[in-house]
Design a protein around this motif. Structure first.
Motif, PDB file in Angstrom:
ATOM      1  N   TRP A  39      50.693  40.843  18.697  1.00  0.00           N
ATOM      2  CA  TRP A  39      50.705  40.963  20.026  1.00  0.00           C
ATOM      3  C   TRP A  39      51.356  41.879  20.701  1.00  0.00           C
ATOM      4  CZ3 TRP A  39      46.046  39.431  22.338  1.00  0.00           C
ATOM      5  CH2 TRP A  39      45.355  38.566  21.640  1.00  0.00           C
ATOM      6  N   VAL A 185      41.520  37.261  26.302  1.00  0.00           N
ATOM      7  CA  VAL A 185      42.450  38.225  26.911  1.00  0.00           C
ATOM      8  C   VAL A 185      41.890  38.856  28.159  1.00  0.00           C
ATOM      9  CG1 VAL A 185      43.270  40.400  26.422  1.00  0.00           C
ATOM     10  CG2 VAL A 185      43.272  38.865  24.627  1.00  0.00           C
ATOM     11  N   ARG A 186      40.545  38.996  28.163  1.00  0.00           N
ATOM     12  CA  ARG A 186      39.891  39.895  29.227  1.00  0.00           C
ATOM     13  C   ARG A 186      39.893  38.822  30.652  1.00  0.00           C
ATOM     14  NH1 ARG A 186      34.314  41.941  27.639  1.00  0.00           N
ATOM     15  NH2 ARG A 186      34.508  43.109  29.773  1.00  0.00           N
ATOM     16  N   ARG A 188      42.233  36.728  31.378  1.00  0.00           N
ATOM     17  CA  ARG A 188      43.612  36.586  31.947  1.00  0.00           C
ATOM     18  C   ARG A 188      44.262  37.875  32.445  1.00  0.00           C
ATOM     19  NH1 ARG A 188      46.998  32.128  28.674  1.00  0.00           N
ATOM     20  NH2 ARG A 188      45.818  30.321  29.007  1.00  0.00           N
ATOM     21  N   GLY A 189      43.477  39.119  32.002  1.00  0.00           N
ATOM     22  CA  GLY A 189      43.989  40.303  32.190  1.00  0.00           C
ATOM     23  C   GLY A 189      43.516  40.929  33.656  1.00  0.00           C
ATOM     24  N   THR A 193      43.682  45.947  31.246  1.00  0.00           N
ATOM     25  CA  THR A 193      43.431  45.471  29.965  1.00  0.00           C
ATOM     26  C   THR A 193      42.714  46.304  28.936  1.00  0.00           C
ATOM     27  OG1 THR A 193      43.544  43.391  31.033  1.00  0.00           O
ATOM     28  CG2 THR A 193      42.592  43.315  28.587  1.00  0.00           C
ATOM     29  N   ASP A 248      48.569  38.014  37.992  1.00  0.00           N
ATOM     30  CA  ASP A 248      48.780  36.759  36.690  1.00  0.00           C
ATOM     31  C   ASP A 248      48.552  35.691  37.459  1.00  0.00           C
ATOM     32  OD1 ASP A 248      49.547  34.919  35.038  1.00  0.00           O
ATOM     33  OD2 ASP A 248      51.237  36.057  34.431  1.00  0.00           O
ATOM     34  N   GLU A 277      49.361  38.960  30.486  1.00  0.00           N
ATOM     35  CA  GLU A 277      48.945  39.866  29.173  1.00  0.00           C
ATOM     36  C   GLU A 277      50.022  40.519  28.723  1.00  0.00           C
ATOM     37  OE1 GLU A 277      46.033  43.024  30.130  1.00  0.00           O
ATOM     38  OE2 GLU A 277      46.777  42.644  32.538  1.00  0.00           O
TER      39      GLU A 277
END
Length: 296
Positions: A39, A185-186, A188-189, A193, A248, A277
């Motif tokens: 990551w 990921v998307r 939370r981004g 992103t 966030d 992220e």
């Protein structure tokens, strides 16, 4: 120079990779829970090393190529994860390092700074929190947000829903696991992103390097974070910067504000338009400057 190796740490095997020259000041990257070192973007690590830092990243136990345990039966705690980070430094014969932690990695870095202050040169705490709900209010030094190349961002986030945490994702199935990681990921981004092709390559790499993603996903949650350190944060003497995304929604803004108040002299820097992220490329200049200026 980039080197990946397996090292004996605390009775287990841990996969460690370094960037740069060992003669430069050491900088240890601590990833989030259930997150391998992948990551931390390769180019991000190379740019840190170009700033004359000996950059160290590693796979937590139960992630990547490090020792894995049966899903649901982790033979370790959150405190052991802290000692793994220290053990990596010991294995590389590094007496103290600049610590950069994201999410759980930030919590581990706080714990190290409290209980083993001689191992910490500086602290960069990203998208992380102290224990529980932030109490009260007090003045805090804030820097930013700083404009990024894509321009100033308001609270506009693309709507992508991740499957619920209780779903029955088959983590042994490459296609299903990769799709789930991309969705998370998307979700939370934010607008910066990375796009789907980049995320797919990353998720495929993570799947291919992992011994057991089902264990990765479950065991860190079962291990927990360890005893609270909130009341001891005032003892941290290392120069500290707190970096937090304005979008966030996983760790809300009261948490970094409390963290910056709790650590003497800590500075809070907002990352405009960033969710929960690992730093996307749009804010690399801001993040790298914050880390390297602190670690000078």
């Amino acid at each position: 120079m980039v080197t990946e190796t397996m090292l004996p740490v605390n009775g287990i095997e841990m996969c460690v990779e370094t960037f740069g020259e060992p003669i430069d000041p050491p900088l240890l990257l601590l990833a989030a829970d259930a997150s391998s070192m992948d990551w931390w973007d390769d180019e991000f690590c190379r740019r840190l090393a170009a700033g004359r830092r000996f950059v160290i990243r590693y796979d937590h136990r139960d992630t990547g190529r490090s020792t894995s345990y049966p899903a649901g039966r982790p033979a370790y705690s959150g405190v052991d994860l802290m000692y793994d980070a220290i053990g990596v430094l010991d294995a590389l014969r590094v007496p103290a390092a600049h610590l950069v932690g994201f999410s759980l990695g930030g919590a581990l870095a706080q714990r190290i700074a409290v209980h083993h202050p001689s191992r910490v040169l500086t602290l960069t705490l990203m998208s992380t929190s102290v224990d529980g709900k932030a109490p009260g209010h007090a003045p805090v030094t804030v820097a930013g947000p700083v404009a990024v190349s894509a321009g100033t961002v308001t609270a506009v986030v693309r709507t992508v829903e991740a499957p619920p945490a209780t779903d029955e994702t088959d983590w042994s199935n490459r296609r299903a696991a990769v799709a789930r990681m991309i969705d998370e990921v998307r979700a939370r981004g934010g607008p910066f992103t990375p796009e789907e092709p980049h995320l797919r390559r990353l998720a495929e790499r993570i799947f291919d390097r992992s011994a057991d993603l089902a264990a990765t996903r479950l065991n860190h949650r079962l291990a927990g974070y360890g005893p609270p350190v909130r009341d001891m944060l005032c003892s941290i003497a290392a120069p500290t910067v707190v970096l937090h995304g304005t979008l966030d929604r996983h760790i809300t803004t009261d948490h970094p504000e409390e963290l910056a108040r709790s650590i003497p002299g800590a500075r809070l820097v907002w990352l405009d338009g960033i969710g929960h992220e690992f730093p996307p490329r749009a804010v690399w200049t801001q993040v790298l400057t914050a880390i390297l200026d602190l670690a000078t």
